[in-house]
Enzyme design. Structure first.
Site, PDB file in Angstrom:
ATOM      1  N   TYR A 187      30.278 -14.775 -17.345  1.00 40.14           N
ATOM      2  CA  TYR A 187      30.955 -13.910 -16.362  1.00 40.14           C
ATOM      3  C   TYR A 187      30.654 -14.438 -14.975  1.00 40.14           C
ATOM      4  CZ  TYR A 187      32.029  -9.596 -13.736  1.00 40.14           C
ATOM      5  OH  TYR A 187      32.533  -8.677 -12.845  1.00 40.14           O
ATOM      6  N   ASP A 282      26.432 -21.088 -11.709  1.00 43.36           N
ATOM      7  CA  ASP A 282      26.514 -19.700 -11.242  1.00 43.36           C
ATOM      8  C   ASP A 282      25.126 -19.084 -11.459  1.00 43.36           C
ATOM      9  OD1 ASP A 282      28.555 -16.766 -12.021  1.00 43.36           O
ATOM     10  OD2 ASP A 282      26.775 -17.069 -10.775  1.00 43.36           O
ATOM     11  N   LYS A 310      22.554 -10.877  -6.001  1.00 41.68           N
ATOM     12  CA  LYS A 310      21.481 -10.030  -6.521  1.00 41.68           C
ATOM     13  C   LYS A 310      20.163 -10.159  -5.739  1.00 41.68           C
ATOM     14  CE  LYS A 310      23.671 -10.182 -11.072  1.00 41.68           C
ATOM     15  NZ  LYS A 310      24.039  -8.812 -11.450  1.00 41.68           N
TER      16      LYS A 310
HETATM   17  P1  KE4 Z   1      28.830  -9.129  -8.394  1.00 37.34           P
HETATM   18  O1  KE4 Z   1      30.243  -9.306  -7.832  1.00 37.34           O
HETATM   19  O2  KE4 Z   1      28.767  -8.024  -9.433  1.00 37.34           O
HETATM   20  O3  KE4 Z   1      27.771  -8.996  -7.316  1.00 37.34           O
HETATM   21  O4  KE4 Z   1      28.453 -10.494  -9.138  1.00 37.34           O
HETATM   22  C1  KE4 Z   1      29.299 -10.998 -10.147  1.00 37.34           C
HETATM   23  C2  KE4 Z   1      28.492 -11.900 -11.060  1.00 37.34           C
HETATM   24  C3  KE4 Z   1      28.696 -13.268 -10.980  1.00 37.34           C
HETATM   25  N1  KE4 Z   1      27.991 -14.123 -11.756  1.00 37.34           N
HETATM   26  C4  KE4 Z   1      27.066 -13.667 -12.630  1.00 37.34           C
HETATM   27  C5  KE4 Z   1      26.310 -14.649 -13.479  1.00 37.34           C
HETATM   28  C6  KE4 Z   1      26.822 -12.278 -12.756  1.00 37.34           C
HETATM   29  O5  KE4 Z   1      25.911 -11.828 -13.656  1.00 37.34           O
HETATM   30  C7  KE4 Z   1      27.549 -11.370 -11.964  1.00 37.34           C
HETATM   31  C8  KE4 Z   1      27.382  -9.867 -12.067  1.00 37.34           C
HETATM   32  N2  KE4 Z   1      26.529  -9.414 -13.100  1.00 37.34           N
HETATM   33  C9  KE4 Z   1      26.811  -8.096 -13.628  1.00 37.34           C
HETATM   34  C10 KE4 Z   1      25.796  -7.818 -14.732  1.00 37.34           C
HETATM   35  N3  KE4 Z   1      26.037  -8.588 -15.868  1.00 37.34           N
HETATM   36  C11 KE4 Z   1      26.792  -7.050 -12.580  1.00 37.34           C
HETATM   37  C12 KE4 Z   1      26.739  -5.631 -13.106  1.00 37.34           C
HETATM   38  C13 KE4 Z   1      28.075  -4.949 -12.991  1.00 37.34           C
HETATM   39  O6  KE4 Z   1      29.116  -5.615 -13.176  1.00 37.34           O
HETATM   40  O7  KE4 Z   1      28.043  -3.727 -12.750  1.00 37.34           O
END
Ligand code: KE4
Length: 470
Positions: A187, A282, A310
């Site tokens: 993701y 990523d 994060k």
């Molecule tokens: P955000 O746009 O949610 O800050 O980041 C996206 C993202 C990009 N790349 C990786 C590897 C990530 O894990 C994420 C976001 N992670 C999720 C949890 N698996 C955020 C939690 C959510 O979507 O509420």
């Protein structure tokens, strides 16, 4: 799993339990004597969460601002949080939990850290957003550049999604190519080009390709199974000279916890170099999580671009993308590739990031995280096996996961073979024992410097109890 006051023993398959607002609607088939009373057993009072969530669902789609929080894949009543501190969280009904989600990664030093809060208080006295450059951006940029091997220049944005969007546009601008490779179950945020066989909330909700994503946005996104060397070779052969970037999570956290096979990262480094394709790590989740220099320092493989999020925001909205100077100089206003953001680099988020990185830079951080997280995973897996469950698990630094399958789990297809129903029962059992795990099999877990060995012992004891029940 609720245990009642009235004791009676059941064997065989339970009749379908009346659907309790928070109990998963699956009928657990129980083959051992248990005492379950669907009416009176309420180890977890969630009345206020139930009321508030019912109202939330009228106000916000699904009652949440990010899908995974709605507990869709574990069923039942999501909980609304009132406060957090250290490794603890309290919901609005007053239930206390040991937290292994840590706001999905940012809370690596523990929630609501006194030093971070004090520094935010000082910054707030000067304002919350300037919409103009400020010294705090220089400070955090210097810290990120000195920590992350691939980053010579960095651009701050407001989320991991924005970071991946920026990195994608930059890779296409720099190479002049448009195709990208991503891996099934990884993701990279919710931007259109990445919503193809994505992980995390998309996987959880079974939305491999979300509606509303036009073909035009994804037809140049090529996918391969994670850890599949020959599939990657096939894609490069079939798209010679056309691939701008290969994106991956260097350790997958969005299909559950899946580490790279030995040599997989060095293989990707080699084949992308041979094809003039940018290798993009990523590290939104793994950055500053696996080591201070992230996965690229931990494995000794340097990508061309890195995305972050994060932890570098310490709980406030921050994302970043960075890489070699010659690439980053293409980003406006230094170069022609446009990307912008009203609150990018805002002083509060910079402050929380600076304080957090200062703390985790201290010697011993990653040894401590690795130690307690190893004990946690070993304890949970041993408890599961002892109770006769098929279970495997792993960790690196303060990131961990486990699957209800013998394993090994090398990719998303393997992950989907794990026993999701058992995960649901385990999740609820642990929640009732005061342990808050990620509400999805396709997520990773996180420890922090605030977790003590006593917390780990309590968690393992809870797991031993729950494994006997499920
Ligand atoms: P955000 O746009 O949610 O800050 O980041 C996206 C993202 C990009 N790349 C990786 C590897 C990530 O894990 C994420 C976001 N992670 C999720 C949890 N698996 C955020 C939690 C959510 O979507 O509420």
């Amino acid at each position: 799993m609720a245990v009642s006051a009235t004791k009676f023993t059941l064997t065989g398959t339970l009749p379908r339990l009346p659907s309790h607002p928070r109990r998963p609607t699956r009928t657990p088939s129980i083959t051992m004597a248990v005492s379950v009373d669907p009416k009176t057993s309420t180890k977890l009072i969630l009345r206020k969460s139930e009321e508030a969530f019912a109202a939330a669902k009228e106000l916000m789609p699904g009652g949440v601002n990010s899908p995974v929080r709605a507990f869709k894949s574990v069923g039942g009543q999501p909980i609304l949080i009132d406060s957090v501190k250290g490794c603890r969280m309290w919901d609005i009904d007053g239930n206390e939990y040991i937290d292994y989600v840590g706001s999905w990664g940012p809370a690596i030093i523990g929630h609501a850290d006194d030093q971070v809060l004090a520094a935010l208080g000082e910054t707030m006295k000067k304002g919350t957003s300037f919409g103009a450059p400020c010294l705090l951006e220089n400070t955090l940029a210097e810290m990120v550049i000195s920590a992350v091997p691939s980053i010579e220049m960095v651009r701050f944005v407001n989320s991991g999604t924005e970071a991946c969007m920026g990195a994608l546009r930059l890779a296409r601008a720099f190479t002049g190519n448009e195709k990208i490779i991503k891996f099934e179950g990884c993701y990279h945020g919710h931007a259109d080009p990445f919503l193809v066989k994505a992980g995390s909330g998309v996987a959880t909700l079974g939305l491999p390709d979300s509606p509303g994503v036009p073909k035009a946005a994804t037809f140049e996104t090529l996918t391969a199974p994670y850890n599949d060397f020959s599939a990657v070779e096939e894609i490069f052969k079939a798209n010679k000279g056309e691939i701008a970037a290969l994106f991956l999570e260097p350790v997958v956290g969005n299909s559950g916890f899946i580490p790279p096979k030995p040599e997989f990262l060095s293989f990707l480094r080699k084949i992308t170099k041979e094809n003039n394709t940018l290798l993009v790590f990523d590290e939104v989740m793994t950055g500053f999580r696996l080591s201070y220099g992230g996965a690229q320092e931990y494995f000794g493989i340097t990508p061309d671009l890195t995305t972050l999020g994060k932890i570098i925001g310490g709980g406030l909205p921050v994302g970043a993308y960075g890489g070699r100077r010659e690439i980053m100089q293409m980003v406006a206003p230094a170069g022609p590739m446009y990307q912008a953001g009203t609150l990018s680099g805002n002083p509060l988020a910079m402050t929380a990031g600076i304080q957090t990185l200062k703390r985790i830079k201290e010697p011993g951080t990653y040894q401590y995280l690795d130690k307690i997280t190893g004990e946690l995973v070993q304890g949970i897996v041993e408890a599961g096996k002892k109770a006769g469950h098929a279970i495997c698990g792993g960790h690196i630094g303060g990131m961990f996961g486990f699957f209800f399958t013998e394993g090994p789990v090398h990719n998303f297809t393997d992950a989907k073979k794990s026993d999701a129903d058992k995960f649901v029962r385990f999740f609820w059992g642990m929640l009732e024992e005061g342990v808050y795990l990620a509400p999805s099999q396709f997520e990773a877990g996180f420890t922090s410097l605030a977790h003590t060995s006593d917390d780990i012992k309590k968690t393992i004891a809870a797991a031993e109890k729950v494994f006997r029940q499920i």
